[in-house]
Design a protein around this motif. Sequence first.
Motif, PDB file in Angstrom:
ATOM      1  N   PHE A  39       2.370  32.547  13.699  1.00 21.10           N
ATOM      2  CA  PHE A  39       1.609  33.709  13.062  1.00 21.10           C
ATOM      3  C   PHE A  39       1.297  35.018  14.080  1.00 21.10           C
ATOM      4  O   PHE A  39       1.402  36.338  13.838  1.00 21.10           O
ATOM      5  N   ILE A  40       0.419  34.562  15.075  1.00 19.89           N
ATOM      6  CA  ILE A  40       0.146  35.714  16.066  1.00 19.89           C
ATOM      7  C   ILE A  40       1.184  36.556  16.586  1.00 19.89           C
ATOM      8  O   ILE A  40       1.161  37.701  16.519  1.00 19.89           O
ATOM      9  N   ALA A  41       1.987  35.675  17.073  1.00 20.60           N
ATOM     10  CA  ALA A  41       3.313  36.339  17.649  1.00 20.60           C
ATOM     11  C   ALA A  41       4.084  37.273  16.546  1.00 20.60           C
ATOM     12  O   ALA A  41       4.523  38.257  16.903  1.00 20.60           O
ATOM     13  N   GLY A  42       4.331  36.615  15.492  1.00 21.14           N
ATOM     14  CA  GLY A  42       5.095  37.240  14.375  1.00 21.14           C
ATOM     15  C   GLY A  42       4.300  38.358  13.805  1.00 21.14           C
ATOM     16  O   GLY A  42       4.908  39.563  13.462  1.00 21.14           O
ATOM     17  N   SER A  43       2.871  38.451  14.048  1.00 21.36           N
ATOM     18  CA  SER A  43       2.276  39.682  13.336  1.00 21.36           C
ATOM     19  C   SER A  43       2.268  40.935  14.323  1.00 21.36           C
ATOM     20  O   SER A  43       2.636  41.717  13.662  1.00 21.36           O
ATOM     21  N   LEU A  44       2.405  40.611  15.403  1.00 23.03           N
ATOM     22  CA  LEU A  44       2.579  41.364  16.492  1.00 23.03           C
ATOM     23  C   LEU A  44       4.022  42.375  16.228  1.00 23.03           C
ATOM     24  O   LEU A  44       4.225  43.398  16.317  1.00 23.03           O
ATOM     25  N   ILE A  45       5.126  41.284  16.120  1.00 24.48           N
ATOM     26  CA  ILE A  45       6.400  41.912  15.909  1.00 24.48           C
ATOM     27  C   ILE A  45       6.591  42.655  14.488  1.00 24.48           C
ATOM     28  O   ILE A  45       7.177  43.516  14.662  1.00 24.48           O
ATOM     29  N   TRP A  46       5.963  42.076  13.462  1.00 28.81           N
ATOM     30  CA  TRP A  46       5.958  42.851  12.138  1.00 28.81           C
ATOM     31  C   TRP A  46       5.226  44.173  12.315  1.00 28.81           C
ATOM     32  O   TRP A  46       5.913  44.911  11.744  1.00 28.81           O
ATOM     33  N   GLY A  47       4.266  44.198  12.932  1.00 29.40           N
ATOM     34  CA  GLY A  47       3.528  45.402  13.289  1.00 29.40           C
ATOM     35  C   GLY A  47       4.460  46.473  13.890  1.00 29.40           C
ATOM     36  O   GLY A  47       4.510  47.817  13.592  1.00 29.40           O
ATOM     37  N   MET A  48       4.915  45.906  14.998  1.00 33.24           N
ATOM     38  CA  MET A  48       5.857  46.985  15.608  1.00 33.24           C
ATOM     39  C   MET A  48       7.184  47.526  14.905  1.00 33.24           C
ATOM     40  O   MET A  48       7.490  48.846  14.787  1.00 33.24           O
ATOM     41  N   VAL A  49       7.710  46.437  13.973  1.00 27.94           N
ATOM     42  CA  VAL A  49       8.853  46.694  13.154  1.00 27.94           C
ATOM     43  C   VAL A  49       8.468  47.787  12.054  1.00 27.94           C
ATOM     44  O   VAL A  49       9.189  48.588  11.736  1.00 27.94           O
ATOM     45  N   MET A  50       7.468  47.204  11.292  1.00 28.51           N
ATOM     46  CA  MET A  50       7.202  47.886   9.895  1.00 28.51           C
ATOM     47  C   MET A  50       6.138  48.860  10.099  1.00 28.51           C
ATOM     48  O   MET A  50       6.056  49.797   9.392  1.00 28.51           O
TER      49      MET A  50
END
Length: 110
Positions: free
Chosen positions: A70-81
């Motif tokens: 979740f932590i890593a995915g949240s950072l990636i989501w924030g970058m993309v979206m």
Amino acid sequence: MTVARSLLLFVFAALAEIGGAWLVWQGVREGRGPLWIAGGVIALGAYGFAAAFQPDPDFGRILAAYGGVFIAGSLIWGMVMDGFRPDRWDVAGALICLAGVAVIMYAPRG
């Protein structure tokens, strides 16, 4: 195959939970309305099923490991979206979390 399946379930869970939370955020905080919120609720419900399909039988282990995903995915989501730009400490922290996921879920046990 079991590790590959587990990893795919973690990716699905991350997309469903983070995406669902983002849709609710958009619906409430950005004023996009109830359809966005409803989509978020459905996605969050789908996330709830992901853990049940993990091959490991220990719920606590799965949810603990998912925290790192979740932590890593949240950072990636924030970058993309949202155009978020993580700094080196964000990246380092995410990599540490993913290493923890690997140890928790895939270390040899006997």
